[in-house]
Design a protein around this motif. Sequence first.
Motif, PDB file in Angstrom:
ATOM      1  N   VAL A 295      -3.890   7.254   8.805  1.00  0.00           N
ATOM      2  CA  VAL A 295      -2.850   6.221   8.833  1.00  0.00           C
ATOM      3  C   VAL A 295      -2.640   5.715   7.414  1.00  0.00           C
ATOM      4  O   VAL A 295      -3.602   5.436   6.693  1.00  0.00           O
ATOM      5  N   GLU A 296      -1.380   5.613   7.011  1.00  0.00           N
ATOM      6  CA  GLU A 296      -1.032   5.111   5.677  1.00  0.00           C
ATOM      7  C   GLU A 296       0.141   4.153   5.808  1.00  0.00           C
ATOM      8  O   GLU A 296       1.165   4.492   6.402  1.00  0.00           O
ATOM      9  N   ASN A 297      -0.005   2.954   5.250  1.00  0.00           N
ATOM     10  CA  ASN A 297       0.999   1.911   5.461  1.00  0.00           C
ATOM     11  C   ASN A 297       2.057   1.864   4.376  1.00  0.00           C
ATOM     12  O   ASN A 297       1.882   2.395   3.274  1.00  0.00           O
ATOM     13  N   PHE A 298       3.159   1.213   4.690  1.00  0.00           N
ATOM     14  CA  PHE A 298       4.160   0.779   3.714  1.00  0.00           C
ATOM     15  C   PHE A 298       4.160  -0.745   3.704  1.00  0.00           C
ATOM     16  O   PHE A 298       4.341  -1.365   4.757  1.00  0.00           O
ATOM     17  N   THR A 299       3.947  -1.344   2.546  1.00  0.00           N
ATOM     18  CA  THR A 299       4.102  -2.797   2.417  1.00  0.00           C
ATOM     19  C   THR A 299       5.559  -3.073   2.082  1.00  0.00           C
ATOM     20  O   THR A 299       6.003  -2.853   0.953  1.00  0.00           O
ATOM     21  N   ASP A 300       6.310  -3.523   3.091  1.00  0.00           N
ATOM     22  CA  ASP A 300       7.748  -3.744   2.908  1.00  0.00           C
ATOM     23  C   ASP A 300       8.112  -5.229   2.938  1.00  0.00           C
ATOM     24  O   ASP A 300       9.291  -5.574   3.090  1.00  0.00           O
TER      25      ASP A 300
END
Length: 492
Positions: free
Chosen positions: A65-70
């Motif tokens: 799992v890899e996130n995007f900080t938006d």
Amino acid sequence: MTLRVTNTLTGEKEPFEPRDPDSVLLYYCGLTTSDPPHLGHARGWVHVDVMCRWLEHLGYDVRHVENFTDVNEKIVARVGEDGDSEADVARHYVQQVIEDMRSLNLQRAEVYPRVSEHVPEIISLVERLVESGHAYEANGSVYFDVRSFEDYGKLSNQTVEDIESQGAAAESEKHHPADFALWKAGGVRPEDVEEHQHPEAAPAAAACETAQTWDSPWGEGRPGWHIECSAMSMTHLDESIDVHVGGQDLVFPHHENEVAQSEAATGEQFATYWLHVRLLETKGEKMSSSLGNYFTVCDAVAEFGPDVLRTFLLSTAYSSSAVYSEATIAEARERWDRLQRGYERAVAACDDVDAYATVADETLREAVDAARADFEAAMNDDFNTREATTALLDVTAAVNTHVDAHEAFDYRGLRRAVETFEDLGGGILGLSFGEQTDGDVTIAGDLVELVLEVREQEREAGNYERADELRDELEALGVEVQDTDDGPTYRL
């Protein structure tokens, strides 16, 4: 040989033993989507990609799992330049990240969660921390009480007193200067945006009006930075995971705070292994968007191609600092060229009419088997990609020695060499050995033949300068042209 990894939490290289012997839960801290991704980001992506590929090769079911900080003040600072709102800017850069990932031949993560779609889970986690006495509300914001967590500082090897003595910023509503925000009251302040703004962006006050906010038990506001990753990791993996990967610059405060808030909420160890990718440096300083000294992934792929870039990014193990320079790129280009030529020569000899079932070159076979063993040993030694690449270069040397010394070829030995390039170089390091389809090759060949025909016409007409330009343009595209007595030949 057992896989061993360098664990920031213990400071030791230790055997890798996931909680479930059949699967691995891996979380990687992704990007704040406020700038074009650069090679420093790509270094982390490619190393995590290879980690996952190797773990799968070892037989684990890897959940990555890899996130995007938006949601971030830096994103708000780009309003008016790359979108009309914080959400628009984030969407613009998320799309670019996805395109850049695909251009580097990265395997897809199980999911790429975004902060903006996980606010309910973030609020729920903050509530757990307030109810357990590890967090407190102040004027609509919520802060984590670092003194309530006895092990605070264990990841970065600091104490609360160390952090305070370093001059941690004090705010009147905090109980302690090192306490950090889990929830921020209200929207974004212009003063938080101005330091990140570009000249082309909208005025800070106008940009802040587009910032996203949400209702919460403490009033309208926005998530703190650190709580995001804990909430998204717990949502898509588990409250305890095997591996947490991120850049070296995130050890403190981001990852330290993740440990504290996660373990305070659950009472369980958050991550068993913390692996940190060392920084990519250029001209003596880290490559960074904030320093403006970066080379974007998009531009680098266009200039060097994905295989040279992957070879460059893997030329230094993730746990060692890397340097971007003309010299290191030149070394990567030379290494990839040797690997590609070795593979092509092995394929050509294996498919040659003079490759026989009864010919056996034990030197070739032993060299290939030794290279495979060296590759495995390197990858099991904390994912040492540089040594793994060196092992593949040994296969190139063995193939060249065999083909140069024999008129009758060892089919089985060459087939094993081809498989080694494809299985280890392609399947593990992600290099594009043998990935072109026959149709792609045919079309490319037809186009090159057409250009060479035009070039010959130019030469016959005495337009030698234009003919040389066509040759140079082909070579820039990776087509090696050689003029012979029987006409021009080429190699893709």
